[in-house]
Design an enzyme around this catalytic site. Structure first.
Site, PDB file in Angstrom:
ATOM      1  N   LYS A   2       0.843  -1.204   0.000  1.00 40.55           N
ATOM      2  CA  LYS A   2       0.000   0.000   0.000  1.00 40.55           C
ATOM      3  C   LYS A   2       0.877   1.253   0.000  1.00 40.55           C
ATOM      4  O   LYS A   2       0.612   2.210  -0.735  1.00 40.55           O
ATOM      5  CB  LYS A   2      -0.948  -0.018   1.219  1.00 40.55           C
ATOM      6  N   GLN A  30      -4.674  -1.845   9.442  1.00 39.69           N
ATOM      7  CA  GLN A  30      -4.660  -3.154   8.794  1.00 39.69           C
ATOM      8  C   GLN A  30      -5.266  -4.216   9.728  1.00 39.69           C
ATOM      9  O   GLN A  30      -4.941  -4.261  10.919  1.00 39.69           O
ATOM     10  CB  GLN A  30      -3.202  -3.512   8.420  1.00 39.69           C
ATOM     11  N   ASP A  50     -11.155   2.477   3.629  1.00 35.85           N
ATOM     12  CA  ASP A  50     -11.437   1.042   3.545  1.00 35.85           C
ATOM     13  C   ASP A  50     -12.928   0.786   3.310  1.00 35.85           C
ATOM     14  O   ASP A  50     -13.306  -0.311   2.915  1.00 35.85           O
ATOM     15  CB  ASP A  50     -11.054   0.354   4.868  1.00 35.85           C
TER      16      ASP A  50
HETATM   17  N1  GUN Z   1      -6.974  -7.074   5.874  1.00 39.03           N
HETATM   18  C1  GUN Z   1      -7.311  -7.784   4.771  1.00 39.03           C
HETATM   19  N2  GUN Z   1      -7.863  -6.973   3.842  1.00 39.03           N
HETATM   20  C2  GUN Z   1      -7.887  -5.739   4.378  1.00 39.03           C
HETATM   21  C3  GUN Z   1      -8.338  -4.484   3.892  1.00 39.03           C
HETATM   22  O1  GUN Z   1      -8.863  -4.338   2.789  1.00 39.03           O
HETATM   23  N3  GUN Z   1      -8.175  -3.432   4.738  1.00 39.03           N
HETATM   24  C4  GUN Z   1      -7.636  -3.557   5.974  1.00 39.03           C
HETATM   25  N4  GUN Z   1      -7.537  -2.467   6.737  1.00 39.03           N
HETATM   26  N5  GUN Z   1      -7.206  -4.716   6.451  1.00 39.03           N
HETATM   27  C5  GUN Z   1      -7.333  -5.801   5.648  1.00 39.03           C
END
Ligand code: GUN
Length: 292
Positions: free
Chosen positions: A52, A96, A119
């Site tokens: 990211k 996350q 998100d």
């Molecule tokens: N863990 C797995 N997929 C995601 C996501 O799209 N966002 C976040 N914050 N954590 C994740």
């Protein structure tokens, strides 16, 4: 059969975002800024977070990454979120998942300012999605809609079967495919772990979206000739064929299913690369919505 190339489309999307950032710079507008918080040392989460941050660099966003040890208290994490909420330079904020057991996912997500919820996990974002109002779409379903759109796959009036009911994929996917939009306007059936006769239902599907996290669950005899198959599964399994010792397995038995389909996404290289591109799109939207 045509392979849906998520790597190619995600690169296109990232290039479009980079172009939008360059134009913002020229006009003296604010550069989008994403803040990412990682708790603990889970290998998968570390990889995702690093991807990211790298993607932010690629498109010209500013990013801030905060690493906490697995022992961080819930209060300390919530205070950091509040700090980012109050920081007007930060446009998008995510923590996350998964989080260690002593920290409540729900409290963490609730604490994030909805206007920075890139998100799309905040209850207000979810509520807006249900109500059909513009909002941040969760990254994976948004990425799938983008793939259907860019491959010009007809969804109107089609029977779409979604396998899985998670808040992150299955539920928002069901809403997006059924809403009055393009892509959308599909008749949607959602199946889950308690559904009886899943194969009977998937055989009626024009479009199957498999998001149950069960490797190679969808077999050839579950798929109608000419169906579109979207594979969201990314289970890490041990492998002696890769350098890392791991490989990703989808929810679809790709080798036996592919020749029955009109379109299919591979794993890796299908839906996966789209999720980060969608996150970037949401971050750009966050700054644009503020009119900054
Ligand atoms: N863990 C797995 N997929 C995601 C996501 O799209 N966002 C976040 N914050 N954590 C994740």
């Amino acid at each position: 059969m045509e392979l849906i190339d998520g790597k190619k489309i995600s690169l296109q999307l990232k290039e479009e975002i980079a172009q939008a950032v360059a134009e913002r710079k020229e006009k003296g507008l604010k550069i989008p800024h994403l803040a990412v918080i990682l708790v603990g040392e889970d290998g998968g989460s570390q990889t995702y977070v690093n991807m990211k941050v790298k993607a932010c660099e690629f498109v010209g966003f500013k990013s801030t990454k905060i690493d906490y040890p697995v022992t961080v208290s819930e209060e300390e994490l919530l205070n950091k979120i509040r700090e980012f909420n109050n920081d007007s330079d930060v446009d998008g904020l995510l923590v996350q998942l998964p989080l260690p057991k002593h920290i409540s996912d729900e409290k963490v997500i609730d604490t994030i300012d909805q206007s920075k919820d890139v998100d799309g996990f905040h209850p207000i974002s979810m509520g807006k999605l249900v109500a059909g109002l513009p909002t941040f779409l969760p990254a994976t379903p948004a990425g799938i809609m983008e793939l259907l759109d860019r491959y010009n796959i007809e969804t109107e009036g089609k029977h779409c079967v979604v396998l899985g009911r998670s808040h992150i994929v299955g539920t928002p996917m069901t809403l997006l495919m059924s809403r009055k939009a393009k892509p959308g306007n599909a008749t949607v059936t959602m199946c889950h772990s308690r559904t009886k006769n899943i194969a009977e239902i998937t055989r009626q599907a024009d479009i199957i979206i498999a998001a149950l996290g069960s490797p190679e669950f969808v077999k050839a005899d579950m798929v109608k000739e000419g169906a579109v198959v979207i594979d969201v599964g990314t289970t890490r399994v041990k492998s002696d064929q890769t350098k890392s010792g791991w490989k990703l397995k989808g929810d679809v038995a790709f080798d036996e299913v592919k020749d029955k389909t009109s379109y299919i996404t591979p794993v890796p290289g299908g839906v996966g690369p789209m999720t980060i591109a969608s996150l970037l799109k949401n971050t750009l939207m966050a700054v644009e919505m503020k009119g900054k």
